[in-house]
Write a protein that holds these residues in place. Structure first.
Motif, mmCIF file in Angstrom:
data_model
loop_
_atom_site.group_PDB
_atom_site.id
_atom_site.type_symbol
_atom_site.label_atom_id
_atom_site.label_comp_id
_atom_site.label_asym_id
_atom_site.label_seq_id
_atom_site.Cartn_x
_atom_site.Cartn_y
_atom_site.Cartn_z
ATOM 1 N N TRP A 92 16.810 195.408 61.168
ATOM 2 C CA TRP A 92 15.927 195.981 60.154
ATOM 3 C C TRP A 92 15.669 197.459 60.431
ATOM 4 N N ASP A 93 15.458 197.823 61.704
ATOM 5 C CA ASP A 93 15.262 199.235 62.047
ATOM 6 C C ASP A 93 16.492 200.061 61.690
ATOM 7 N N PHE A 94 17.680 199.543 62.004
ATOM 8 C CA PHE A 94 18.903 200.269 61.672
ATOM 9 C C PHE A 94 19.090 200.381 60.167
ATOM 10 N N LEU A 95 18.741 199.331 59.433
ATOM 11 C CA LEU A 95 18.864 199.362 57.977
ATOM 12 C C LEU A 95 17.925 200.404 57.386
ATOM 13 N N LYS A 96 16.703 200.489 57.892
ATOM 14 C CA LYS A 96 15.757 201.504 57.408
ATOM 15 C C LYS A 96 16.272 202.909 57.708
ATOM 16 N N LYS A 97 16.845 203.080 58.878
ATOM 17 C CA LYS A 97 17.371 204.406 59.237
ATOM 18 C C LYS A 97 18.596 204.759 58.399
ATOM 19 N N SER A 98 19.438 203.760 58.101
ATOM 20 C CA SER A 98 20.604 204.047 57.266
ATOM 21 C C SER A 98 20.169 204.353 55.840
ATOM 22 N N LYS A 99 19.040 203.812 55.402
ATOM 23 C CA LYS A 99 18.494 204.140 54.079
ATOM 24 C C LYS A 99 18.161 205.630 54.008
ATOM 25 N N GLN A 100 17.639 206.173 55.098
ATOM 26 C CA GLN A 100 17.285 207.589 55.128
ATOM 27 C C GLN A 100 18.514 208.480 55.008
ATOM 28 N N SER A 101 19.603 208.078 55.649
ATOM 29 C CA SER A 101 20.788 208.937 55.626
ATOM 30 C C SER A 101 21.745 208.613 54.485
ATOM 31 N N LEU A 102 21.795 207.351 54.055
ATOM 32 C CA LEU A 102 22.754 206.950 53.028
ATOM 33 C C LEU A 102 22.105 206.606 51.693
ATOM 34 N N GLY A 103 20.854 206.210 51.728
ATOM 35 C CA GLY A 103 20.207 205.678 50.533
ATOM 36 C C GLY A 103 20.351 204.165 50.517
ATOM 37 N N TRP A 104 19.418 203.482 49.824
ATOM 38 C CA TRP A 104 19.417 202.015 49.813
ATOM 39 C C TRP A 104 20.698 201.428 49.237
ATOM 40 N N LYS A 105 21.170 202.003 48.132
ATOM 41 C CA LYS A 105 22.330 201.404 47.468
ATOM 42 C C LYS A 105 23.556 201.382 48.366
ATOM 43 N N LEU A 106 23.896 202.520 48.938
ATOM 44 C CA LEU A 106 25.083 202.592 49.794
ATOM 45 C C LEU A 106 24.882 201.780 51.079
ATOM 46 N N ALA A 107 23.696 201.852 51.658
ATOM 47 C CA ALA A 107 23.423 201.097 52.879
ATOM 48 C C ALA A 107 23.566 199.591 52.643
ATOM 49 N N LEU A 108 22.984 199.096 51.569
ATOM 50 C CA LEU A 108 23.084 197.664 51.262
ATOM 51 C C LEU A 108 24.511 197.278 50.877
ATOM 52 N N PHE A 109 25.196 198.164 50.162
ATOM 53 C CA PHE A 109 26.593 197.908 49.801
ATOM 54 C C PHE A 109 27.446 197.754 51.060
ATOM 55 N N LEU A 110 27.301 198.686 52.009
ATOM 56 C CA LEU A 110 28.073 198.620 53.250
ATOM 57 C C LEU A 110 27.693 197.388 54.073
ATOM 58 N N LEU A 111 26.408 197.023 54.049
ATOM 59 C CA LEU A 111 25.962 195.819 54.743
ATOM 60 C C LEU A 111 26.624 194.573 54.164
ATOM 61 N N VAL A 112 26.606 194.456 52.847
ATOM 62 C CA VAL A 112 27.193 193.277 52.187
ATOM 63 C C VAL A 112 28.708 193.238 52.392
ATOM 64 N N ILE A 113 29.365 194.364 52.209
ATOM 65 C CA ILE A 113 30.820 194.422 52.394
ATOM 66 C C ILE A 113 31.186 194.065 53.839
ATOM 67 N N SER A 114 30.438 194.595 54.797
ATOM 68 C CA SER A 114 30.712 194.288 56.208
ATOM 69 C C SER A 114 30.497 192.813 56.494
ATOM 70 N N LEU A 115 29.417 192.254 55.970
ATOM 71 C CA LEU A 115 29.130 190.837 56.171
ATOM 72 C C LEU A 115 30.234 189.960 55.588
ATOM 73 N N LEU A 116 30.676 190.292 54.374
ATOM 74 C CA LEU A 116 31.751 189.527 53.742
ATOM 75 C C LEU A 116 33.060 189.660 54.524
ATOM 76 N N ALA A 117 33.356 190.880 54.964
ATOM 77 C CA ALA A 117 34.600 191.101 55.707
ATOM 78 C C ALA A 117 34.608 190.303 57.010
ATOM 79 N N VAL A 139 36.082 196.308 61.494
ATOM 80 C CA VAL A 139 35.155 196.728 60.426
ATOM 81 C C VAL A 139 34.436 198.011 60.842
ATOM 82 N N ILE A 140 33.978 198.063 62.079
ATOM 83 C CA ILE A 140 33.296 199.263 62.575
ATOM 84 C C ILE A 140 34.250 200.441 62.593
ATOM 85 N N ALA A 141 35.487 200.225 63.016
ATOM 86 C CA ALA A 141 36.482 201.309 63.042
ATOM 87 C C ALA A 141 36.739 201.845 61.633
#
Length: 189
Positions: free
Chosen positions: A128-153, A164-166
């Motif tokens: 959750w802390d990392f997600l909040k920090k990624s919201k600051q740098s990427l915005g909620w939409k991109l952060a959640l998109f990358l989270l969902v795509i990574s989870l699915l992958a 996935v990280i690479a």
């Protein structure tokens, strides 16, 4: 000398309390490195964590090695790595020889099962802390998109997390810096 002692304390504590392996030690290392000793900020820690996850081997020792080297050079690297693995070695010898004779006892199984929810909560808080920090740098939409795509992958397609990280690191490196672009636009206006 105090720096070496602090490195020893930080990684000894995370090594001693990181029950269950690397994932359970990550929040403990984060607390020591970012909150207690302030050797890194959250963004630097997440970068080290991401890079450490792409490399083979235990995450705790990789992070200890890098952070120890960054804080105090080769001596810091050796101090941090040794202090992160020595507790595990000692506990493995002592606990495995002791618990092997009691492994079928309900209290031993209950003890092991009782730790799982605690580790889950620790990882959830760190996520959750990392997600909040990624919201600051990427915005909620991109952060959640990358989270969902990574989870699915990882979970659906079975792609290794390191790959996935690479891919995400390559994307970040190839992506133009948004801050520089917005500064250029402000300068032009």
């Amino acid at each position: 000398m105090k720096t070496y002692l602090n490195l020893f304390i930080a990684f000894f504590r995370s090594g001693m309390l990181g029950f269950g392996g690397g994932p359970s030690a990550i929040p403990l290392v984060h607390k020591e490195v970012v909150t207690t000793f302030k050797w890194m900020n959250d963004e630097e820690f997440s970068d080290v964590l991401a890079l450490g996850n792409t490399l083979p081997g235990p995450i705790n020792t990789k992070m200890a090695g890098y952070i120890g080297y960054r804080v105090a050079g080769i001596g810091g690297l050796l101090t941090a790595v040794l202090s992160s693995i020595v507790p595990t070695i000692i506990l493995m010898i002592v606990l495995l020889t002791t618990l092997t004779s009691f492994k079928d006892q309900p209290w031993v199984q209950g003890m092991t099962n009782g730790v799982i929810p605690v580790v889950t909560v620790m990882l959830g808080v760190l996520t959750w802390d990392f997600l909040k920090k990624s919201k600051q740098s990427l915005g909620w939409k991109l952060a959640l998109f990358l989270l969902v795509i990574s989870l699915l992958a990882i979970e659906v397609l079975g792609i290794h997390p390191g790959l996935v990280i690479a891919i995400l690191l390559a994307y970040a490196l190839l992506q133009p810096n948004r801050a520089k672009q917005s500064q250029k636009k402000e300068g032009e206006n």
